[in-house]
Motif scaffolding. Sequence first.
Motif, PDB file in Angstrom:
ATOM      1  N   ALA A 239       0.963  -1.029  -0.072  1.00 36.80           N
ATOM      2  CA  ALA A 239       0.061  -0.017  -0.177  1.00 36.80           C
ATOM      3  C   ALA A 239       0.847   1.261   0.018  1.00 36.80           C
ATOM      4  O   ALA A 239       0.552   2.257  -0.867  1.00 36.80           O
ATOM      5  CB  ALA A 239      -1.132   0.181   1.240  1.00 36.80           C
ATOM      6  N   HIS A 240       1.931   1.353   0.628  1.00 32.99           N
ATOM      7  CA  HIS A 240       2.858   2.388   0.904  1.00 32.99           C
ATOM      8  C   HIS A 240       3.671   2.504  -0.532  1.00 32.99           C
ATOM      9  O   HIS A 240       3.610   3.547  -1.017  1.00 32.99           O
ATOM     10  CB  HIS A 240       3.937   2.141   1.802  1.00 32.99           C
ATOM     11  N   TRP A 241       3.961   1.543  -1.004  1.00 32.95           N
ATOM     12  CA  TRP A 241       4.733   1.481  -2.499  1.00 32.95           C
ATOM     13  C   TRP A 241       3.853   1.851  -3.441  1.00 32.95           C
ATOM     14  O   TRP A 241       4.278   2.754  -4.384  1.00 32.95           O
ATOM     15  CB  TRP A 241       5.060   0.083  -2.731  1.00 32.95           C
ATOM     16  N   ARG A 242       2.264   1.591  -3.415  1.00 33.93           N
ATOM     17  CA  ARG A 242       1.457   2.081  -4.565  1.00 33.93           C
ATOM     18  C   ARG A 242       1.090   3.247  -4.241  1.00 33.93           C
ATOM     19  O   ARG A 242       0.197   3.842  -5.274  1.00 33.93           O
ATOM     20  CB  ARG A 242       0.661   0.942  -4.744  1.00 33.93           C
ATOM     21  N   ARG A 243       1.510   4.184  -3.523  1.00 31.42           N
ATOM     22  CA  ARG A 243       0.800   5.442  -3.409  1.00 31.42           C
ATOM     23  C   ARG A 243       1.125   6.511  -4.497  1.00 31.42           C
ATOM     24  O   ARG A 243       0.227   7.145  -4.982  1.00 31.42           O
ATOM     25  CB  ARG A 243       1.714   6.306  -2.260  1.00 31.42           C
ATOM     26  N   ASP A 244       2.268   6.193  -5.283  1.00 30.06           N
ATOM     27  CA  ASP A 244       2.425   7.029  -6.614  1.00 30.06           C
ATOM     28  C   ASP A 244       2.662   6.002  -7.594  1.00 30.06           C
ATOM     29  O   ASP A 244       3.353   6.345  -8.795  1.00 30.06           O
ATOM     30  CB  ASP A 244       3.632   7.761  -6.332  1.00 30.06           C
ATOM     31  N   PRO A 246       0.081   3.330  -8.989  1.00 25.26           N
ATOM     32  CA  PRO A 246      -1.209   2.828  -8.544  1.00 25.26           C
ATOM     33  C   PRO A 246      -1.476   1.378  -9.274  1.00 25.26           C
ATOM     34  O   PRO A 246      -2.510   1.174 -10.156  1.00 25.26           O
ATOM     35  CB  PRO A 246      -2.441   3.545  -9.011  1.00 25.26           C
ATOM     36  N   ALA A 269      -6.923  -1.641   0.150  1.00 18.35           N
ATOM     37  CA  ALA A 269      -5.953  -0.399   0.298  1.00 18.35           C
ATOM     38  C   ALA A 269      -4.659  -0.868  -0.413  1.00 18.35           C
ATOM     39  O   ALA A 269      -3.919   0.001  -1.169  1.00 18.35           O
ATOM     40  CB  ALA A 269      -5.530  -0.163   1.845  1.00 18.35           C
TER      41      ALA A 269
END
Length: 516
Positions: A239-244, A246, A269
Amino acid sequence: MSVSIYLINPAGDFPTYFGGEALAASGVAGGVMMADLATATVAALAPSDFEFELCEEQVEPVKFDHPADYIAITGKVSQRGRMIAIADEFRRRGKRVIIGGPYASLSPARLRDHCDVLVSGEIEEIAGEIFSDLRAGTPKDSYVGDKPSLAASPPPRWDLYRNDRAILGAVQTSRGCPFECEFCDVIQYLGRKQRHKPIANVLAELDALWAAGYRTAFLADDNFTAYRAHCKELLAAIAHWRRDRPMEFVTQISIDATRDEELLDMCVAAGLTQVFVGIETPNVESLRETGKRQNLKISLVDEIQKLVDHGMSVMGGMIVGFDHDGSSVFAQQYEFAMATPIPIFSLGALMASEATPLFDRITREGRLITGGVETQAVPWSSNIQCQTMSMEELHHGMQNLCNAIYAPAAFGERMLRLISTFGRHRKAPAPQPFDPKSLREVEQQAMQVGMDVRKMGEAEGRMWNRVWGAAVRKPETITIVARIMFQYAQARHMFDKGNYWEPQLSSPPTASQRAA
């Protein structure tokens, strides 16, 4: 002097529910639903003085005049016939052939006479020895790998793979499954103790997939949510990795994951939008028979709905032919399917795959049918003599059930239920609106194949208009609906290839069957 290897992932012997054969059937270049981890990982294990060329046969033809020093072939039971044909042709031409992979690990005797070198088990811990022997020109007849730490598994060589023709990327975060389903060969090959890849390694592989252009990936785990503490740690990292970045994900889970609301919220999430669940059957006695304990003492319909409510579409595994299945099972399975928001079911007859507890039991009981099909990839065959019905009854019931479940009106009804309830209890933000400009060529072509479902007939056209209209009114479902429409086209292609699609059989199983 370098050593060259031509490494082949053969085409399947027959289209499967989750293949990509519908692409080529539509008139465009061949493609696959999921990128192949096996070939790309083996290439990554090789020393720098080895030259590799990968062949994904569903994308490009095998080069039988390839000058490589060694020909290597991998594959599953669903590729068995093609593996053997390719191996035999190369050996006829004087090439040294290596065979490995899941089928070689589970049924080595079936392939022994078709190769010079047989590799069974997992390769990471034995790769050094294999490549050293190949370099020296003195490979052994066979190599047997154990169950290594996944920290030893390198990032796959996606730079060598035809990423442009794979719809989904792939990353494996674990191997093994703690459950004991009698018909499943996972624990025979990968073990019951699940081993996890270091999270940092997983994220690095996601970086590589993103750089290669993938925006959806398959988490190639047999049971992604089996160990919840580790799973939650991984989900938080993704979830943290895919913040930028998607990226969206597809994976396999067992139904017991629905007992943990926090886990479901974290899955959504982290971008999990589609999951495969082995439902098998609503017949409680058949679930007990096969050891599918995680599916007992719950309402399967309610638990599936819970996944959809959170924002994950579901593909369901469905099996008929258990010892406790009478002829009424077909009506029971149909009624169950129509009570759910599951559009795609991988429906098949029970198969006794080699090396499984089921295979051993059926062999002891003298009910193993030999000389025929060995794979669950096609729904109309089995290698088990049923106790409660004839093979003719099984065949007729299976064909009727397949046609009924995939009849346009029935499929459309389940699609509309999925769309209307998808994400209604979601806590994470809804997915970004669909942007067709973001699609790669192979994804655009797959979407067109799904769009062309409306051209299959009047019933399909009516269904498509209703479903697509509902998706447009709920834009966060468009990407999911487009993917499922391609999967529907793939299933119909599979039925057509097997002369299995008979619209006159598309009515529900009868009340007399239900009472039988």
